[in-house]
Scaffold this active site. Structure first.
Site, PDB file in Angstrom:
ATOM      1  CG  ASP A 141      23.114  32.823  33.778  1.00 55.00           C
ATOM      2  OD1 ASP A 141      23.277  33.425  32.701  1.00 55.00           O
ATOM      3  OD2 ASP A 141      23.307  33.346  34.891  1.00 55.00           O
ATOM      4  CB  SER A 154      22.638  36.563  34.096  1.00 57.49           C
ATOM      5  OG  SER A 154      23.259  35.892  35.159  1.00 57.49           O
TER       6      SER A 154
END
Length: 276
Positions: free
Chosen positions: A166, A41
């Site tokens: 993510d 991320s």
């Protein structure tokens, strides 16, 4: 490919990921250079920039990127713009285009993982396979955007016909990949959540947050407890949370970036001095 000696593992955490810049400064100023970087991320975003320039000189551009108009635009759409996008797409509030523009500027000249001077791997969550996926070759920017595609905030990212969300969903602090690569010294750059004790929730929102934290921390704790003999692990301190970090809207607080960087630099400097 030879086994890396030193690995930097950069965890996920949105705007709190600014602390990783302070940690990186503390490491690079001491001549601690990574042979491998693994990111999830926001850690993939920061990590890609350091993989492109693993020297103290990267800290200036990295800090500037956090203060850039593109960074502000990543979460900066107003309420009505976000609502219109959500109504139109039914899946997400924000566009990924400001993030792409930021990465294209910061990573100019590094189109592929293979172009980077330091080995990089980034973690994403595969939708079709319902599994963790590690990108470490091929197009770089698409992979980083996939790793940072926060559900509900950004659209699922498409790479080579597959779709990703993510990486924090499956592996928020991916130290196991550094271990699997053979790293002997691992520096963990985490955003501070694992430093804060959990308490029983009192509201539905707190219940959801605590449940997510248990899932996130369980994976990290398991990986730490199963380190092979001879592997040194350093979990760098974030400098502590800021007031308002528990708010649902804290992900938009870009004004706190420099303070987070400075606090993490001071805390990590003290930690490294003591560790040495």
């Amino acid at each position: 490919m030879s086994a890396p000696d030193v690995a930097f593992v950069l965890g996920g955490g949105g705007v709190r990921g600014a602390v990783e810049v302070g940690m990186l400064r503390a490491l690079l100023e001491r001549g601690i250079r990574p042979d491998l970087i693994v990111g999830t991320s926001i850690g993939a975003i920061n990590g890609a920039q350091v993989a492109a320039d693993p020297t103290p000189a990267v800290i200036g551009p990295l800090t500037a990127s956090w203060a850039s108009p593109e960074a502000a635009a990543v979460y900066g759409d107003g309420f009505f713009a976000q609502t219109r996008r959500l109504v139109r797409t039914r899946t997400h509030l924000n566009s990924a285009e400001p993030l792409r523009a930021l990465l294209e500027r910061q990573l100019a000249g590094f189109a592929r993982f293979e172009d980077l001077p330091v080995r990089l791997a980034v973690v994403a969550a595969s939708i079709e396979r319902a599994a963790e996926h590690v990108f470490d070759s091929g197009p770089l920017i698409d992979a980083v955007i996939a790793s940072a595609a926060v559900p509900g905030l950004f659209p699922a990212a498409e790479v080579a016909g597959d779709h990703y969300l993510d990486g924090g969903i499956v592996n928020s602090i991916p130290i196991d990949h550094a271990v699997a690569a053979g790293a002997r010294t691992i520096y963990v750059l985490q955003v501070g959540r694992v430093e804060v004790p959990l308490t029983p929730p009192r509201t539905p929102v707190e219940t959801a947050k605590v449940a997510f934290e248990i899932a996130r921390r369980h994976r990290f704790a398991w990986d730490v407890s199963h380190l092979p003999p001879g592997v040194q692990l350093h979990v760098l301190p974030s400098g502590g949370p800021l007031e308002g970090d528990e708010s649902l809207m804290s992900y938009r607080r870009t004004g706190s970036v420099q303070r987070r960087i400075d606090r993490a630099y001071e805390a990590s400097t003290a930690y490294l001095e003591e560790a040495s």
